[in-house]
Design an enzyme around this catalytic site. Sequence first.
Site, PDB file in Angstrom:
ATOM      1  N   HIS A  52      16.460 -10.142  13.166  1.00 56.71           N
ATOM      2  CA  HIS A  52      16.411 -10.751  11.841  1.00 56.71           C
ATOM      3  C   HIS A  52      16.909  -9.753  10.795  1.00 56.71           C
ATOM      4  CE1 HIS A  52      12.871  -8.270  11.230  1.00 56.71           C
ATOM      5  NE2 HIS A  52      12.285  -8.822  12.267  1.00 56.71           N
TER       6      HIS A  52
HETATM    7  P1  TYD Z   1       8.153 -10.013  13.383  1.00 53.16           P
HETATM    8  O1  TYD Z   1       8.531  -9.059  12.310  1.00 53.16           O
HETATM    9  O2  TYD Z   1       8.585 -11.448  13.230  1.00 53.16           O
HETATM   10  O3  TYD Z   1       8.638  -9.435  14.765  1.00 53.16           O
HETATM   11  P2  TYD Z   1       9.892  -9.874  15.664  1.00 53.16           P
HETATM   12  O4  TYD Z   1      11.042 -10.090  14.727  1.00 53.16           O
HETATM   13  O5  TYD Z   1      10.087  -8.733  16.606  1.00 53.16           O
HETATM   14  O6  TYD Z   1       9.480 -11.144  16.347  1.00 53.16           O
HETATM   15  O7  TYD Z   1       6.561  -9.995  13.567  1.00 53.16           O
HETATM   16  C1  TYD Z   1       5.914 -10.798  14.533  1.00 53.16           C
HETATM   17  C2  TYD Z   1       4.712 -11.419  13.884  1.00 53.16           C
HETATM   18  O8  TYD Z   1       3.785 -10.415  13.524  1.00 53.16           O
HETATM   19  C3  TYD Z   1       5.037 -12.180  12.612  1.00 53.16           C
HETATM   20  O9  TYD Z   1       5.222 -13.541  12.844  1.00 53.16           O
HETATM   21  C4  TYD Z   1       3.813 -11.939  11.753  1.00 53.16           C
HETATM   22  C5  TYD Z   1       3.210 -10.689  12.260  1.00 53.16           C
HETATM   23  N1  TYD Z   1       3.386  -9.508  11.376  1.00 53.16           N
HETATM   24  C6  TYD Z   1       2.434  -9.259  10.412  1.00 53.16           C
HETATM   25  O10 TYD Z   1       1.451 -10.009  10.254  1.00 53.16           O
HETATM   26  N2  TYD Z   1       2.571  -8.152   9.619  1.00 53.16           N
HETATM   27  C7  TYD Z   1       3.630  -7.309   9.751  1.00 53.16           C
HETATM   28  O11 TYD Z   1       3.710  -6.294   9.011  1.00 53.16           O
HETATM   29  C8  TYD Z   1       4.639  -7.590  10.736  1.00 53.16           C
HETATM   30  C9  TYD Z   1       5.828  -6.706  10.905  1.00 53.16           C
HETATM   31  C10 TYD Z   1       4.468  -8.707  11.519  1.00 53.16           C
END
Ligand code: TYD
Length: 138
Positions: A52
């Site tokens: 992303h």
């Molecule tokens: P995400 O950044 O979407 O990871 P990836 O792109 O690798 O799938 O994070 C996964 C989930 O974790 C997201 O849907 C919500 C949660 N999250 C938080 O609650 N706080 C945070 O600081 C991060 C980075 C993720």
Amino acid sequence: MKLTDVREIVLPKILDPRGNLSFFENNNQIPFEIKRTYWIYDVPGGETRGSHAFKTSNEFIVALSGSFDVVLNDGSKEVKYSLNRSYFGLYVPKLIWRRLENFSTNSLALVVSSRKYDEFDYIRNFDEFKIIKNENKE
Ligand code: TYD
């Protein structure tokens, strides 16, 4: 933002026979104020994280342990950075598509962000990312 805005940052390394020490501070070694810290760990072999971009968040990524690759795309070019030193980090500004892959066993990815978690700051669709890049041209 373009791939030329990405910066590899070598952090201070305090060598000590008792064990080495590195650090970074708000607006000092890294070019933004830290609002959030998270880390990625226990990644099964072959998995990919973080496909992303962010509309406004800047990030700084360090391989605290082990190694992984950070693949960055600015909408027209792609570049891969292999992180494998705990005193070396990658500054990834907003509006750069990024994914983390090729995690070694027991690797630990530390990420600090200029923003608190906000799902609305994510761009999760690559086609949408390219449209936004074309609109902004920054
Ligand atoms: P995400 O950044 O979407 O990871 P990836 O792109 O690798 O799938 O994070 C996964 C989930 O974790 C997201 O849907 C919500 C949660 N999250 C938080 O609650 N706080 C945070 O600081 C991060 C980075 C993720």
